[in-house]
Enzyme design. Structure first.
Site, mmCIF file in Angstrom:
data_model
loop_
_atom_site.group_PDB
_atom_site.id
_atom_site.type_symbol
_atom_site.label_atom_id
_atom_site.label_comp_id
_atom_site.label_asym_id
_atom_site.label_seq_id
_atom_site.Cartn_x
_atom_site.Cartn_y
_atom_site.Cartn_z
ATOM 1 N N ASP A 127 -11.575 -9.626 3.254
ATOM 2 C CA ASP A 127 -12.764 -9.273 4.029
ATOM 3 C C ASP A 127 -13.978 -9.876 3.314
ATOM 4 O OD1 ASP A 127 -13.273 -7.605 1.876
ATOM 5 O OD2 ASP A 127 -13.458 -5.770 3.052
ATOM 6 N N HIS A 158 10.499 -5.591 -10.535
ATOM 7 C CA HIS A 158 11.123 -4.291 -10.243
ATOM 8 C C HIS A 158 10.946 -3.816 -8.806
ATOM 9 C CE1 HIS A 158 11.195 -2.860 -14.756
ATOM 10 N NE2 HIS A 158 11.717 -4.067 -14.579
ATOM 11 N N HIS A 173 17.215 -2.148 -9.560
ATOM 12 C CA HIS A 173 15.943 -2.188 -8.834
ATOM 13 C C HIS A 173 16.164 -2.378 -7.330
ATOM 14 C CE1 HIS A 173 14.060 -2.084 -12.685
ATOM 15 N NE2 HIS A 173 14.671 -3.200 -13.051
ATOM 16 N N CYS A 203 -10.127 -7.519 -1.181
ATOM 17 C CA CYS A 203 -11.314 -6.846 -0.619
ATOM 18 C C CYS A 203 -12.198 -6.456 -1.800
ATOM 19 C CB CYS A 203 -10.941 -5.675 0.292
ATOM 20 S SG CYS A 203 -10.077 -4.298 -0.469
ATOM 21 N N THR A 241 -12.456 -3.615 -3.509
ATOM 22 C CA THR A 241 -11.691 -2.902 -4.538
ATOM 23 C C THR A 241 -10.216 -3.279 -4.570
ATOM 24 O OG1 THR A 241 -11.192 -1.130 -2.978
ATOM 25 C CG2 THR A 241 -13.181 -0.865 -4.348
HETATM 26 C C1 RB5 Z 1 -16.294 -3.327 2.052
HETATM 27 O O1 RB5 Z 1 -17.582 -2.892 1.757
HETATM 28 C C2 RB5 Z 1 -15.277 -2.560 1.222
HETATM 29 O O2 RB5 Z 1 -15.173 -1.248 1.707
HETATM 30 C C3 RB5 Z 1 -13.934 -3.240 1.262
HETATM 31 O O3 RB5 Z 1 -14.064 -4.548 0.809
HETATM 32 C C4 RB5 Z 1 -12.844 -2.624 0.404
HETATM 33 O O4 RB5 Z 1 -13.280 -2.408 -0.903
HETATM 34 C C5 RB5 Z 1 -12.164 -1.464 0.974
HETATM 35 O O5 RB5 Z 1 -11.249 -0.866 0.365
#
Ligand code: RB5
Length: 147
Positions: free
Chosen positions: A8, A98, A133, A65, A67
């Site tokens: 994203d 694994h 595994h 993304c 996080t």
């Molecule tokens: C976008 O702002 C953010 O929410 C997305 O990139 C991600 O971190 C979601 O888990």
């Protein structure tokens, strides 16, 4: 092996960096977007990527993304996907060996570019060890049959 990659807006820069890194190494990389910094919904990208990963069992996917967490939550709800949110190289290697991980999830706002590229390299160069595994992965796969 084909690498499908997607992000994203929160993972765009890291996605493009990984894409170039893998192309330079000779990998066949398919980029499913996003292609601009405009805000977009990560589930749409995860949906497209997981569909393409499942097209061929030799395919692997990388989702980025902000996080790495939203992408991994979505991807792990898709039958046949074993997505691994990694922030270190040890986990990246072990999750291939694994868990037979077929999607790697990274957070651009969490993991620096250099470490992220090392994580990608470690994940791609490791392979599933099978044996005990496989039994455990089969137990995960059985969950797909429970509704
Ligand atoms: C976008 O702002 C953010 O929410 C997305 O990139 C991600 O971190 C979601 O888990």
């Amino acid at each position: 092996m084909k690498i499908i990659i997607g992000a994203d807006h929160g993972g765009l820069l890291l996605k493009d960096k990984i894409t170039q890194h893998l192309k330079d190494k000779g990998y066949d990389v398919e980029d499913v977007g996003t292609y601009s910094a405009m805000s977009c919904d990560y589930p749409m990208i995860a949906k497209e990527l997981t569909t393409r990963v499942l097209d061929d069992s030799a395919n692997l996917g990388i989702l980025v993304c902000g996080t790495g967490i939203g992408m991994s939550i979505y991807a792990n709800k898709v039958k046949g996907i074993r997505a691994s949110h990694c922030t270190d190289t040890y986990s990246a290697r072990l999750t291939r060996q694994h868990n037979d991980s077929n999607v790697l999830c990274l957070g651009e706002r969490i993991t620096g570019m250099g470490l992220a590229l090392d994580i990608v390299d470690e994940w791609l160069s490791a392979s599933f060890e099978g044996g005990r595994h496989q039994r455990r992965v089969d137990m995960i796969n059985e969950l797909d049959e429970v509704k």
